[in-house]
Design an enzyme around this catalytic site. Structure first.
Site, PDB file in Angstrom:
ATOM      1  CE  LYS A 198      -3.907   0.708   4.246  1.00 30.91           C
ATOM      2  NZ  LYS A 198      -5.112   0.653   5.018  1.00 30.91           N
ATOM      3  CD  GLU A 200     -13.363   1.318   3.794  1.00 32.47           C
ATOM      4  OE1 GLU A 200     -12.582   1.089   2.854  1.00 32.47           O
ATOM      5  OE2 GLU A 200     -13.602   0.507   4.696  1.00 32.47           O
ATOM      6  CG  ASN A 246      -1.794  -1.180   1.320  1.00 30.93           C
ATOM      7  OD1 ASN A 246      -2.328  -1.637   0.324  1.00 30.93           O
ATOM      8  ND2 ASN A 246      -1.942  -1.715   2.516  1.00 30.93           N
ATOM      9  CG  HIS A 273      -7.100   2.029   0.523  1.00 31.67           C
ATOM     10  ND1 HIS A 273      -5.925   1.308   0.494  1.00 31.67           N
ATOM     11  CD2 HIS A 273      -7.906   1.405   1.418  1.00 31.67           C
ATOM     12  CE1 HIS A 273      -6.031   0.283   1.326  1.00 31.67           C
ATOM     13  NE2 HIS A 273      -7.215   0.321   1.897  1.00 31.67           N
ATOM     14  CG  ASP A 276     -11.064   4.580   6.702  1.00 29.94           C
ATOM     15  OD1 ASP A 276     -10.034   5.145   6.278  1.00 29.94           O
ATOM     16  OD2 ASP A 276     -11.034   3.546   7.394  1.00 29.94           O
TER      17      ASP A 276
HETATM   18  C1  LIG Z   1      -5.475   0.107   6.309  1.00 30.19           C
HETATM   19  C2  LIG Z   1      -6.808   0.589   6.717  1.00 30.19           C
HETATM   20  C3  LIG Z   1      -7.069   0.943   8.040  1.00 30.19           C
HETATM   21  C4  LIG Z   1      -6.082   0.680   9.147  1.00 30.19           C
HETATM   22  O1  LIG Z   1      -5.008   1.532   9.107  1.00 30.19           O
HETATM   23  P1  LIG Z   1      -3.630   1.103   9.814  1.00 30.19           P
HETATM   24  O2  LIG Z   1      -2.900   2.364   9.938  1.00 30.19           O
HETATM   25  O3  LIG Z   1      -2.989   0.105   8.907  1.00 30.19           O
HETATM   26  O4  LIG Z   1      -3.997   0.502  11.139  1.00 30.19           O
HETATM   27  C5  LIG Z   1      -8.301   1.495   8.337  1.00 30.19           C
HETATM   28  N1  LIG Z   1      -9.239   1.666   7.374  1.00 30.19           N
HETATM   29  C6  LIG Z   1      -9.023   1.291   6.108  1.00 30.19           C
HETATM   30  C7  LIG Z   1     -10.088   1.504   5.097  1.00 30.19           C
HETATM   31  C8  LIG Z   1      -7.805   0.739   5.733  1.00 30.19           C
HETATM   32  O5  LIG Z   1      -7.605   0.354   4.483  1.00 30.19           O
END
Ligand SMILES: *Cc1c(COP(=O)(O)O)cnc(C)c1O
Length: 390
Positions: free
Chosen positions: A242, A178, A44, A210, A207
């Site tokens: 990421k 998301e 990622n 990505h 969220d």
């Molecule tokens: C990767 C991810 C998380 C978690 O983040 P980390 O920093 O890896 O704990 C939360 N929400 C989504 C949508 C993710 O892809």
């Protein structure tokens, strides 16, 4: 009493047992596994920053100035200059009134949802929301409703139901979705979701895990691409793990919300503050992402995304491109065959994705060269649905 060995045996029998794969090189497009080099399409690290010399220098500088550890939780004596500055920096970048950082994106989801929502409230989640959001929603004790992925009609009927449900107790309604979905790489219909949640007096948690660094003006995310800040999207979260190349999570919202989280979010309160050097590096990462270097990297990334999306026949909406093969066996076989040929492309299976939708999940990075991308499209061609020999 059943033994762990028995349980592992069951997983093995159902082809669901997972194992760790050890990487012996820094992260990058070429990584070493058990002495052999692979072309990596599974990370990622979308902008290729995880092993960037400027981020490393910032991290080292942070250690020199602030030491190795943070000593305590944020509320005790662990809040150091870099933590406060990082929160100002991410809030400014996301054009939000305030921000709070957590030790991971996972801790952000779980802490935020369980702190803000409770019994008598309703949380409405997209079916494909990340596990951390589901865990946080469950932990909160609120009533949960799930709508089929990106199904606006069903979301609306849940909202109508929820409005009546919470009316007497003055409860909260929170919609959770998301920007970019982790396993499909597609985007949420954000404009429609915002209109709906406003009509029904609900909050929205978006969220951006990505999307951060990849989408929107200066890579600031999907919300900003639509020109919205926390005035319209109540809670925006993301991760530095990421595209930002590091680790740690953030939540952007009004100051009253972040102040409440400081008092209520257990994953924030009962966990030692991240090492201050990480916050120093995260500020450098935001500077890189939002500057010319970030623009250049996003251009390269999107060029590769368009090429690969066209080759495998999916929409170029993010750096995540799924090749859906259906069965767990076919997907595992494809992933193994690709590994033989020197490619790391993970097989994503049930229970991470629904049964019958097992897939190869290709992720691209700005650090992939044109020849890496050409090799990839050649290598996956035999596995594409409808390819000769299928
Ligand atoms: C990767 C991810 C998380 C978690 O983040 P980390 O920093 O890896 O704990 C939360 N929400 C989504 C949508 C993710 O892809």
């Amino acid at each position: 009493m059943r033994s762990p060995e028995e349980e592992l045996g069951e997983l093995e029998a159902r082809q669901l047992r997972r194992r760790l794969r050890r990487i012996d090189s820094p992260q990058g497009t070429h990584v070493t596994v058990e002495g052999r080099e692979f072309l990596n399409f599974s990370s990622n690290d979308y902008l290729g920053l995880a092993n960037d010399s400027r981020l490393k220098a910032a991290f080292i500088d942070g250690v020199e100035r602030f030491g190795a550890g943070s000593g305590a939780s944020r509320l005790v004596c662990g809040t150091m200059g870099p933590h406060a500055e990082l929160e100002e920096s991410i809030a400014a970048f996301k054009r939000s009134e305030a921000a709070l950082t957590f030790s991971s994106g996972y801790a952000t989801s779980v802490g935020t949802l369980s702190a803000l929502m409770g019994k008598g409230d309703v949380i409405i989640l997209d079916k494909l929301c990340h596990a951390s959001l589901i865990d946080g929603a469950r932990l909160s004790g609120a009533t949960l409703r799930v709508f089929p992925h990106n199904d606006i009609g069903k979301l609306e009927s849940h909202l109508q139901w929820a409005e009546k449900e919470v009316a007497s107790a003055n409860g909260r309604i929170l919609v959770v979705t998301e920007s970019v979905f982790s396993m499909d790489g597609d985007r949420a219909p954000l404009a429609e979701i915002v209109a709906l949640k406003e009509r029904h007096g609900a909050w929205l948690l978006l969220d951006e895990a990505h999307a951060f660094g990849v989408i929107g003006p200066q890579g600031s995310g999907l919300a900003a691409e639509l020109g919205w800040d926390d005035g319209r999207i109540d809670l925006q979260m993301g991760t530095f793990s990421k595209a930002a190349g590091l680790s740690g999570g953030y939540l952007c919202a009004r100051r009253a919300v972040t102040d409440l989280l400081i008092n209520r979010a257990r994953s924030f309160i009962y966990s030692t503050a991240p090492t201050p050097a990480l916050a120093v590096a995260a500020m450098e990462s935001i500077a890189l992402i939002s500057g010319e270097e970030g623009e250049r990297r996003r251009e390269r990334l999107w060029q590769s995304v368009r090429l690969v999306a066209e080759a495998i026949g999916v929409t170029a909406g993010s750096a995540i491109l799924p090749i859906i093969l259906g069965s767990n066996e076919a997907t595992l076989e494809a992933s193994e065959a690709l590994k033989e040929n020197g490619f790391l492309i993970p097989a994503i299976r049930y229970p991470t994705v629904p049964k019958g939708q097992a897939r190869l999940r290709v992720t691209l990075s700005a650090a992939h060269q044109a020849e890496d991308v050409a090799c990839l499209t050649e290598a996956v061609r035999p596995f594409l649905p409808g390819a000769p020999g299928e």
